[in-house]
Design a protein around this motif. Structure first.
Motif, PDB file in Angstrom:
ATOM      1  N   THR A 279       0.832  -1.207   0.000  1.00 25.95           N
ATOM      2  CA  THR A 279       0.000   0.000   0.000  1.00 25.95           C
ATOM      3  C   THR A 279       0.870   1.262   0.000  1.00 25.95           C
ATOM      4  O   THR A 279       2.084   1.192   0.191  1.00 25.95           O
ATOM      5  CB  THR A 279      -0.928   0.012   1.234  1.00 25.95           C
ATOM      6  N   LEU A 280       0.229   2.380  -0.185  1.00 23.63           N
ATOM      7  CA  LEU A 280       0.927   3.672  -0.235  1.00 23.63           C
ATOM      8  C   LEU A 280       1.812   3.882   0.986  1.00 23.63           C
ATOM      9  O   LEU A 280       1.356   3.737   2.118  1.00 23.63           O
ATOM     10  CB  LEU A 280      -0.108   4.802  -0.276  1.00 23.63           C
TER      11      LEU A 280
ATOM     12  N   LEU B 162       8.401   0.940  14.326  1.00 25.84           N
ATOM     13  CA  LEU B 162       7.218   1.706  14.724  1.00 25.84           C
ATOM     14  C   LEU B 162       6.183   0.871  15.480  1.00 25.84           C
ATOM     15  O   LEU B 162       5.105   1.363  15.801  1.00 25.84           O
ATOM     16  CB  LEU B 162       6.563   2.338  13.478  1.00 25.84           C
TER      17      LEU B 162
ATOM     18  N   THR C  99      11.401  -6.359   8.576  1.00 31.39           N
ATOM     19  CA  THR C  99      12.463  -5.429   8.161  1.00 31.39           C
ATOM     20  C   THR C  99      12.278  -4.029   8.739  1.00 31.39           C
ATOM     21  O   THR C  99      11.189  -3.656   9.186  1.00 31.39           O
ATOM     22  CB  THR C  99      12.505  -5.280   6.615  1.00 31.39           C
TER      23      THR C  99
ATOM     24  N   SER D 153       7.835  13.391   3.003  1.00 32.81           N
ATOM     25  CA  SER D 153       7.165  12.102   2.836  1.00 32.81           C
ATOM     26  C   SER D 153       6.201  11.908   3.998  1.00 32.81           C
ATOM     27  O   SER D 153       6.613  11.912   5.159  1.00 32.81           O
ATOM     28  CB  SER D 153       8.222  10.998   2.807  1.00 32.81           C
TER      29      SER D 153
ATOM     30  N   ASN E  67       7.492  -4.464   7.215  1.00 31.63           N
ATOM     31  CA  ASN E  67       8.443  -3.356   7.325  1.00 31.63           C
ATOM     32  C   ASN E  67       8.027  -2.407   8.451  1.00 31.63           C
ATOM     33  O   ASN E  67       6.948  -2.513   9.002  1.00 31.63           O
ATOM     34  CB  ASN E  67       8.481  -2.634   5.962  1.00 31.63           C
TER      35      ASN E  67
HETATM   36  N1  LIG Z   1      10.173   4.560  10.586  1.00 34.39           N
HETATM   37  C1  LIG Z   1      10.311   3.941   9.419  1.00 34.39           C
HETATM   38  N2  LIG Z   1      10.060   4.619   8.282  1.00 34.39           N
HETATM   39  C2  LIG Z   1      10.230   3.961   7.117  1.00 34.39           C
HETATM   40  C3  LIG Z   1      10.641   2.609   7.043  1.00 34.39           C
HETATM   41  N3  LIG Z   1      10.686   2.243   5.728  1.00 34.39           N
HETATM   42  C4  LIG Z   1      10.343   3.337   5.021  1.00 34.39           C
HETATM   43  N4  LIG Z   1      10.067   4.379   5.843  1.00 34.39           N
HETATM   44  C5  LIG Z   1       9.655   5.731   5.491  1.00 34.39           C
HETATM   45  O1  LIG Z   1       8.309   5.664   5.065  1.00 34.39           O
HETATM   46  C6  LIG Z   1       8.075   6.633   4.037  1.00 34.39           C
HETATM   47  C7  LIG Z   1       7.474   5.930   2.808  1.00 34.39           C
HETATM   48  O2  LIG Z   1       8.444   5.061   2.261  1.00 34.39           O
HETATM   49  P1  LIG Z   1       8.533   4.749   0.694  1.00 34.39           P
HETATM   50  O3  LIG Z   1       9.637   3.797   0.493  1.00 34.39           O
HETATM   51  O4  LIG Z   1       8.547   6.021  -0.078  1.00 34.39           O
HETATM   52  O5  LIG Z   1       7.125   4.056   0.474  1.00 34.39           O
HETATM   53  P2  LIG Z   1       6.446   3.542  -0.885  1.00 34.39           P
HETATM   54  O6  LIG Z   1       5.767   2.267  -0.586  1.00 34.39           O
HETATM   55  O7  LIG Z   1       7.433   3.549  -1.994  1.00 34.39           O
HETATM   56  O8  LIG Z   1       5.403   4.705  -1.138  1.00 34.39           O
HETATM   57  P3  LIG Z   1       4.449   4.923  -2.443  1.00 34.39           P
HETATM   58  O9  LIG Z   1       5.328   4.878  -3.636  1.00 34.39           O
HETATM   59  O10 LIG Z   1       3.862   6.268  -2.217  1.00 34.39           O
HETATM   60  O11 LIG Z   1       3.431   3.872  -2.395  1.00 34.39           O
HETATM   61  C8  LIG Z   1       9.422   7.294   3.742  1.00 34.39           C
HETATM   62  O12 LIG Z   1       9.490   8.504   4.459  1.00 34.39           O
HETATM   63  C9  LIG Z   1      10.432   6.295   4.298  1.00 34.39           C
HETATM   64  O13 LIG Z   1      11.622   6.919   4.728  1.00 34.39           O
HETATM   65  C10 LIG Z   1      10.893   1.897   8.276  1.00 34.39           C
HETATM   66  O14 LIG Z   1      11.220   0.703   8.324  1.00 34.39           O
HETATM   67  N5  LIG Z   1      10.707   2.635   9.421  1.00 34.39           N
END
Ligand SMILES: Nc1nc2c(ncn2[C@@H]2O[C@H](COP(=O)(O)OP(=O)(O)OP(=O)(O)O)[C@@H](O)[C@H]2O)c(=O)[nH]1
Length: 439
Positions: A59-60, A220, A245, A350, A216
């Motif tokens: 998801t997003l 949190l 992860t 983000s 992932n």
């Molecule tokens: N706290 C935390 N933040 C995370 C983690 N993984 C990713 N993020 C943060 O979550 C936000 C979204 O991550 P993205 O990798 O852009 O997510 P995405 O699935 O590609 O998003 P869309 O392309 O919009 O669907 C970013 O600000 C990342 O830095 C994690 O394991 N922990």
């Protein structure tokens, strides 16, 4: 010599078997004829390996781009190709990835979903990549609101399927979001009056439709919540390999070229049953047959997106207040912001779930010495504002049932007027000691 004039080409499409690529077949007619006066054909063909594909889903904001970046920057010996799809008109994810791969090996498909309106573009891009690049592996990141099913179907039986072998479908789950939406609220609370599918269904669809799950954002959730999330997922999908992860940190060998995708195995999952049924019967998936718009999104989830763009800087206090009190309908915001008081650096914004992150993305070209600015302008096409140069806020906002005009107005209200811009302190976010501002 009698060869006859019948040539049979056997296309072996099974995993790991070299496929005779039809467009590489070339035929030469020889002048020599055999006793029955039939022309002799010599077939010259290039054997091309099928390229294993990892299809991401999630998801997003679940962390797909973070995982992708992690994988392509890790040490490995694969020549990776990447296809990144973003629903917005600007491909924020591709901008984050492009520094890490050769430009020829990455394809951005923006302003639509590769599962519906951009399916033709996906097909063309996949064929172009396979025929022009020598890739060892391909990673596909559909937008966070795409259905992975039509993309998988393209790889299994579409026009590009001769070149590719679906190696694995990895669904990335945001542990926090999953817990809040599906564990805490319990699965099945989808009583909605207007026949729209509740968003958690999209999470479940993704979990059913994969062979590998990355839970992932483990940072949190606490241990009890993580256990609950894992058990709930195991109840939905018992066959997939599950890994936990943080920022998508996983060894490439655990997720790349695993050969985990197995149609037999996944046949027991309800969504897969549907795919296989369609494949066997040739029945069209009418839900995704609409090539021209986002009907599947608005019908099922009422998801829409818009881009907010302005050169004038954003007021940091008003922006922070807006981000702290976002309407529930806003699912995701991403892009670059120009914040008053930080005139040299672009910030990445983000927002996913209840978390907003701002981190330094890089310097604005307009903040560099003149000679370097000229150099950039000569080598790239840059939109240049007479006052602000390349400084600009350009963000994509994705929401469910959102009031676009009202939220646009809220963002407009965060933009500085020329007078209050002067008054913003040099340190607008005093708490930005570390990389992230986590509201
Ligand atoms: N706290 C935390 N933040 C995370 C983690 N993984 C990713 N993020 C943060 O979550 C936000 C979204 O991550 P993205 O990798 O852009 O997510 P995405 O699935 O590609 O998003 P869309 O392309 O919009 O669907 C970013 O600000 C990342 O830095 C994690 O394991 N922990």
């Amino acid at each position: 010599m009698s060869l006859g004039n019948e040539l049979s080409t056997l296309l072996l499409m099974k995993r790991g078997v070299t496929a005779l690529n039809p467009i590489y077949l070339s035929f030469f007619t020889m002048t020599e004829h055999n006793s029955r006066d039939l022309p002799i054909y010599i077939v010259s063909c290039c054997m091309q390996e099928v390229i294993p594909v990892t299809l991401l889903s999630g998801t997003l904001g679940a962390g797909k781009t973070t995982f992708l970046k992690q994988i392509i920057t890790c040490e490995h010996n694969y020549r990776m190709g990447v296809v990144i799809n973003d629903v917005g008109e600007i491909n924020v994810d591709a901008n984050l990835i492009e520094r890490h791969v050769e430009s020829d090996e990455m394809i951005e498909l923006s302003n639509g979903c590769i599962c519906c309106s951009m399916r033709g573009d996906l097909e063309d891009s996949l064929i172009e990549l396979a025929t022009t690049e020598e890739l060892d592996h391909l990673l596909i990141e559909p937008s966070g609101i795409s259905h992975p099913k039509p993309v998988a179907k393209e790889l299994i039986q579409g026009r590009s399927s001769a070149y590719y072998d679906l190696d694995s479908i990895i669904t990335i789950v945001d542990a926090r979001n999953f817990y809040d939406n599906l564990v805490d609220k319990k699965i099945g609370t989808d009583g909605n009056s207007n026949n729209k599918k509740p968003l958690p269904n999209q999470m479940i669809d993704g979990i059913e439709f994969c062979d590998t799950i990355l839970i992932n954002k483990k940072d949190l959730v606490n241990q009890i919540e993580l256990t609950n999330v894992t058990e709930t997922i195991e109840n939905i999908q018992s066959k997939a390999e599950i890994k936990v992860t943080e920022f998508g940190d996983v060894e490439p060998k655990e997720v790349i070229n695993t050969g985990r995708f197995d149609p037999e195995d996944v046949a027991n999952s309800p969504v897969w049953k549907q795919v296989l049924h369609e494949k066997e019967t040739g029945a069209e998936d009418t839900r995704n047959s609409d090539q021209g718009n986002h009907q599947h999104l608005s019908d099922e989830y009422s998801i829409d997106s818009f881009v907010f763009q302005c050169h004038q800087p954003m007021d940091p206090k008003r922006l922070a207040t807006t981000l702290k009190s976002l309407p529930d309908e806003i699912l995701r915001i991403k892009g670059r912001v120009h914040v008053a008081g930080i005139k040299d650096y672009a910030l990445n914004l983000s927002v996913s779930g209840n978390h907003a992150y701002l981190d330094v993305s890089g310097r604005w070209i307009a903040s560099l010495p003149q000679a370097r600015q000229n150099n950039y302008q000569e080598t790239r096409e840059i939109e240049w504002h007479e006052t602000w140069g390349d400084r600009e806020t350009k963000i994509v906002i994705i929401g469910q049932d959102m009031d676009i005009n009202s939220f646009k107005q809220t963002l407009e209200n965060c933009v500085c007027s020329s007078t209050d811009y002067e008054q913003v302190s040099a340190d607008p976010f005093p708490q930005t000691e570390g990389e992230f501002i986590n509201f």
